[in-house]
Design a protein around this motif. Structure first.
Motif, PDB file in Angstrom:
ATOM      1  N   TYR A  93       2.286  -4.794 -10.008  1.00  0.00           N
ATOM      2  CA  TYR A  93       2.122  -3.479 -10.545  1.00  0.00           C
ATOM      3  C   TYR A  93       1.907  -3.351 -12.160  1.00  0.00           C
ATOM      4  O   TYR A  93       2.251  -4.269 -12.831  1.00  0.00           O
ATOM      5  N   PRO A 134      -3.948  -4.141  -8.771  1.00  0.00           N
ATOM      6  CA  PRO A 134      -2.917  -3.351  -9.781  1.00  0.00           C
ATOM      7  C   PRO A 134      -3.751  -2.400 -10.702  1.00  0.00           C
ATOM      8  O   PRO A 134      -2.939  -1.301 -10.893  1.00  0.00           O
ATOM      9  N   GLN A 150      -4.696   0.574  -8.560  1.00  0.00           N
ATOM     10  CA  GLN A 150      -3.350   1.226  -8.226  1.00  0.00           C
ATOM     11  C   GLN A 150      -2.799   2.027  -9.507  1.00  0.00           C
ATOM     12  O   GLN A 150      -2.348   3.409  -9.415  1.00  0.00           O
ATOM     13  N   GLN A 151      -2.863   1.598 -10.741  1.00  0.00           N
ATOM     14  CA  GLN A 151      -2.481   2.367 -11.952  1.00  0.00           C
ATOM     15  C   GLN A 151      -3.288   3.342 -11.958  1.00  0.00           C
ATOM     16  O   GLN A 151      -2.741   4.627 -12.415  1.00  0.00           O
ATOM     17  N   LYS A 172       6.761   3.211  -8.181  1.00  0.00           N
ATOM     18  CA  LYS A 172       5.601   2.179  -8.777  1.00  0.00           C
ATOM     19  C   LYS A 172       4.552   2.216  -7.865  1.00  0.00           C
ATOM     20  O   LYS A 172       4.749   2.070  -6.376  1.00  0.00           O
ATOM     21  N   ALA A 227       2.057  -0.413  -6.138  1.00  0.00           N
ATOM     22  CA  ALA A 227       1.895  -1.816  -6.263  1.00  0.00           C
ATOM     23  C   ALA A 227       0.785  -2.293  -5.330  1.00  0.00           C
ATOM     24  O   ALA A 227       0.326  -1.632  -4.602  1.00  0.00           O
TER      25      ALA A 227
END
Length: 177
Positions: free
Chosen positions: A18, A95, A98-99, A114, A116
């Motif tokens: 993550y 990741p 995802q962010q 989070k 992840a």
């Protein structure tokens, strides 16, 4: 219900990645950070109560409208009222994706929440929670797990992840905490 319930969380030999999100990430020049790789075994050991929810894909309609926003909306209640130490949203996306998705959904701080990545769907497959989308191509299904003191207390996978969100919803998780 899942055969995982009342058993130790099967974390051995698996990791997730993550990229943290914080207020500084919304300022110019702080957009790119490298992912952290975390051992599930250590993560579960370091946190008394963990909620993990799997989603088929970042930025997909059901995930972005009906499923994951609830976890962001109820994050404070989960952490403060239900004593959840960590909430993890897991997909097979990178990741970086995802962010970006977390920020797009309004996450301002990843201290307890989070977004992840499970590269290659290895961990998700070990749970039996994958979604086969084409021959040889697996994504995450839509699911939720609650782990308390290393033991799975709730685990459920949506039978039809394209339909409405039921057993993987934050409301179902809240009912099982």
């Amino acid at each position: 219900m899942s055969s995982l319930i009342n058993k130790p969380f099967p974390a051995k030999d698996y990791t997730f990645q993550y990229i943290s999100v914080g207020p500084e990430d919304f300022e110019k020049g702080h957009e790119c950070k490298l992912p952290q790789t975390v051992s599930w075994e250590k993560f579960i050991k370091d946190n008394k109560t963990v909620v993990i929810t799997g989603a088929p894909a970042a930025f997909s309609p059901t995930c972005s409208i009906s499923h994951i926003p609830g976890y962001i909306s109820y994050a404070d209640e989960l952490v403060q009222d239900k004593d959840v130490d960590q909430i993890v949203v897991l997909t097979v996306d990178t990741p970086f994706t995802q962010q970006a998705w977390a920020k797009d959904l309004g996450l301002k701080d990843s201290t307890h929440l989070k977004f992840a990545s499970d590269p290659g769907c290895k961990f998700i497959k070990s749970l039996g929670f994958e979604l086969n989308v084409a021959p040889g191509i697996d994504w995450s299904g839509r699911w939720a797990i609650v782990v308390k003191d290393g033991i799975v207390t709730y685990a459920a996978k949506e039978e039809n992840p394209a339909a409405e969100v039921t057993v993987s919803s934050v409301e179902s998780v809240l009912a099982h905490l």
